[in-house]
Write an enzyme that holds these catalytic residues in place. Structure first.
Site, PDB file in Angstrom:
ATOM      1  N   GLU A 197     -36.645  21.894   2.076  1.00  0.00           N
ATOM      2  CA  GLU A 197     -37.545  21.373   1.034  1.00  0.00           C
ATOM      3  C   GLU A 197     -38.164  20.046   1.477  1.00  0.00           C
ATOM      4  OE1 GLU A 197     -35.917  21.453  -2.963  1.00  0.00           O
ATOM      5  OE2 GLU A 197     -35.794  23.638  -2.932  1.00  0.00           O
ATOM      6  N   GLU A 324     -33.491  30.321  -0.705  1.00  0.00           N
ATOM      7  CA  GLU A 324     -32.833  29.943  -1.958  1.00  0.00           C
ATOM      8  C   GLU A 324     -33.521  30.684  -3.091  1.00  0.00           C
ATOM      9  OE1 GLU A 324     -32.260  25.732  -2.778  1.00  0.00           O
ATOM     10  OE2 GLU A 324     -31.926  25.361  -0.642  1.00  0.00           O
TER      11      GLU A 324
HETATM   12  O1  AHR Z   1     -29.482  24.984  -4.631  1.00  0.00           O
HETATM   13  C1  AHR Z   1     -29.555  23.701  -5.170  1.00  0.00           C
HETATM   14  C2  AHR Z   1     -30.701  22.884  -4.597  1.00  0.00           C
HETATM   15  O2  AHR Z   1     -31.905  23.473  -4.938  1.00  0.00           O
HETATM   16  C3  AHR Z   1     -30.782  22.798  -3.088  1.00  0.00           C
HETATM   17  O3  AHR Z   1     -29.948  21.821  -2.579  1.00  0.00           O
HETATM   18  C4  AHR Z   1     -32.212  22.453  -2.866  1.00  0.00           C
HETATM   19  O4  AHR Z   1     -32.702  22.912  -1.631  1.00  0.00           O
HETATM   20  C5  AHR Z   1     -32.923  23.077  -4.041  1.00  0.00           C
HETATM   21  O5  AHR Z   1     -33.760  22.186  -4.671  1.00  0.00           O
END
Ligand code: AHR
Length: 518
Positions: A197, A324
């Protein structure tokens, strides 16, 4: 004495007829002659971050713990993950990755530095779980590995040395150090990401700035020929396509650095609002519906980005990963807000199934995804409370889809697309995905998104089906530590009647059926 039985039977029949009146039968045909892409088993990958009780307690309890363990890994969780055939583990973050210095997590455990986990609750990180612990764990689970490198607060030298430490067999000081720390052979790194991110917690960068940094770092990231990871660039947010555009243009065209994939994140929030996301349990139908509606946005998000890749990378050299994804609710009451702990209901199982169906459809580019996160965090497979453990409905959704790992996608045709109408909005009431498994059997996964009505489908090509059904009487049916078996899959079989197999898919349910060899 008057018997009440006939009256009860009459009532039951009327209810059944009323329910049936709502459901027209949908014919489903599976096109075995036009197979699609192989569904990379890593579509079913998991994510474990140094966050809350995701690793400490959830996976790692240490050798001296009263909780039964093998070398410090809790045995109940380990066995559940082995049973789940987890193909891939992503570690150490997430946002944590861009503050993680790998040298903090090697060497004697009692000498490792104590640091603060500034992203997640400000708790002390004692670094007991580091590189060696991660790889030993992945080997015990039988999973491939995905390491997320630190771009935000690291340096090219730090990242280069970590990859060298993990993968090399050369007689260097760094490799000698790995051997001294107990690992003779190199570790196998299957995927390596440069930052996480980077548009946000990973450094608030612009895509241009990130693309330049990615090129700089990957120029120096070297691993032996027989231990080459796939290199992953961190992509944009769910609403952006400009990162995909910039990365594909700047990095692919530069020609001399590797970028095997761009990876994005997409989370499902019931309300779509980060301030008040919605509750994990006890929600109204409105939020059941909106959660599924938000989940289905994943498809547009993938198609928008894949369209850019199709234009800039027609050779299909760059994958589009979703490393994710999953539901993100308001944390459970009374828990540390930084730990992202939430219950998991039948709704989560449906969300998992819908996402899996979408990934399967785009498997040509979507060759890897990681649900967030494996244990005790967000949409977890497993929840623990000290020595207690439970398997969530999402665990079962994943387990039911094991035959889809490395299977070949098969297109399906529906005679009609029933809708689940809620207020002025509607989503598909039925979602279907089919594949030919490695053993040649055809599997079909069916989801009924509706809260109240069954959906009836006919499979004219099929003479016998057997498989599993996951459903719940309540909209927020879930497992608790006192009742860990409330929601679990049950066996389902059906046979041919008048030349067609008819299946009634109950409301709020997910089915995966083996149709044999068609
Ligand atoms: O999964 C939780 C968080 O969500 C992670 O650390 C991040 O990459 C995303 O914003």
């Amino acid at each position: 004495m008057v018997s009440v039985k006939p009256l009860l039977f009459l009532c039951f029949s009327m209810v059944s007829l009323a329910a049936m009146a709502d459901t027209a039968r949908i014919d489903i045909s599976i096109d075995t002659q036009r197979p699609g892409a192989v569904l990379n088993k890593n579509i079913y990958g998991q994510f474990m971050e140094h966050l809350g009780r995701g690793i400490y307690e959830g996976v790692w309890v240490g050798k001296d713990s009263p909780i039964p363990n093998k070398n410090g890994y809790r045995l109940d969780v380990l066995q559940a993950l082995i049973d789940l055939k987890v193909p891939l583990l992503r570690w150490p973050g997430g946002c944590f990755a861009d503050e993680y210095h790998w040298r903090d997590g090697i060497g004697p455990r009692n000498e490792r530095p104590r640091t603060v986990n500034s992203n997640w609750g400000g708790v002390i990180e004692d670094n007991a779980f580091g590189t060696h612990e991660f790889f030993e764990f992945a080997e015990l689970v039988g999973a491939q590995t995905y390491i997320n490198g630190n771009l935000g607060t690291g340096s090219p030298k730090e990242m280069v040395e970590w990859l060298h430490y993990m993968t090399s067999d050369a007689d260097t000081t760094v490799v000698r150090e790995r051997k001294k720390n107990g690992r003779e052979r190199p570790f196998k790194v299957d995927y390596f990401a440069v930052g996480n991110e980077s548009w946000g917690c990973g450094g608030n960068m612009t895509p241009d700035y990130y693309a330049d940094l990615y090129k700089q770092y990957t120029t120096f990231l070297k691993a032996p020929e027989n231990n080459q990871p796939k290199f992953i660039a961190s992509g944009g947010t769910d609403v952006q396509t400009n990162w995909t555009q910039t990365l594909a243009e700047k990095i692919k065209r530069s020609g001399n650095v590797r970028m095997d994939a761009i990876s994005h994140h997409y989370y499902t929030l019931p309300t779509g609002d980060w301030e008040t996301k919605g509750s994990a349990t006890g929600y109204p139908e409105e939020q059941w519906f909106s959660t599924l509606q938000q989940t289905l946005r994943m498809e547009t998000f993938i198609t928008d980005n894949v369209a850019i890749l199709d234009e800039l990378d027609p050779e299909q050299e760059i994958g589009f990963y979703v490393d994710e994804w999953g539901t993100w609710y308001d944390v459970d009451k009374g828990t540390n807000p930084g730990f992202l702990y939430q219950q998991n209901t039948i709704r989560d199982a449906i969300v998992a199934g819908l996402n899996i169906h979408i990934f399967n459809r785009y498997a040509k580019r979507v060759q890897m995804t990681n649900i967030a996160q494996m244990v005790n965090v967000l949409q977890a497979m497993i929840l623990t409370d000290k020595e207690k453990m439970l398997l969530t409905p999402t665990y079962y959704a994943f387990k039911m889809h094991i035959p889809f790992q490395d299977a070949t996608y098969l297109p399906v045709n529906l005679s009609d697309t029933p809708l689940y109408q809620h207020g002025d909005d509607a989503i598909p009431a039925l979602s279907v995905s089919a594949a030919k498994a490695l053993n040649g059997d055809i599997y079909i996964s069916l989801i009924n998104t509706q809260v109240d009505n069954a959906v009836e489908v006919a499979l004219p090509q099929v003479s016998q089906v057997k498989g599993k059904l996951l459903n719940s009487r309540d909209m927020d049916g879930h497992n608790t530590f006192d009742h860990p078996d409330n929601i679990h899959p049950t066996d389902y079989t059906a046979t041919e009647v008048n030349g067609s197999t008819v299946i009634s898919i109950p409301a709020k349910s997910l089915m995966v059926l083996n149709l044999g060899q068609l």
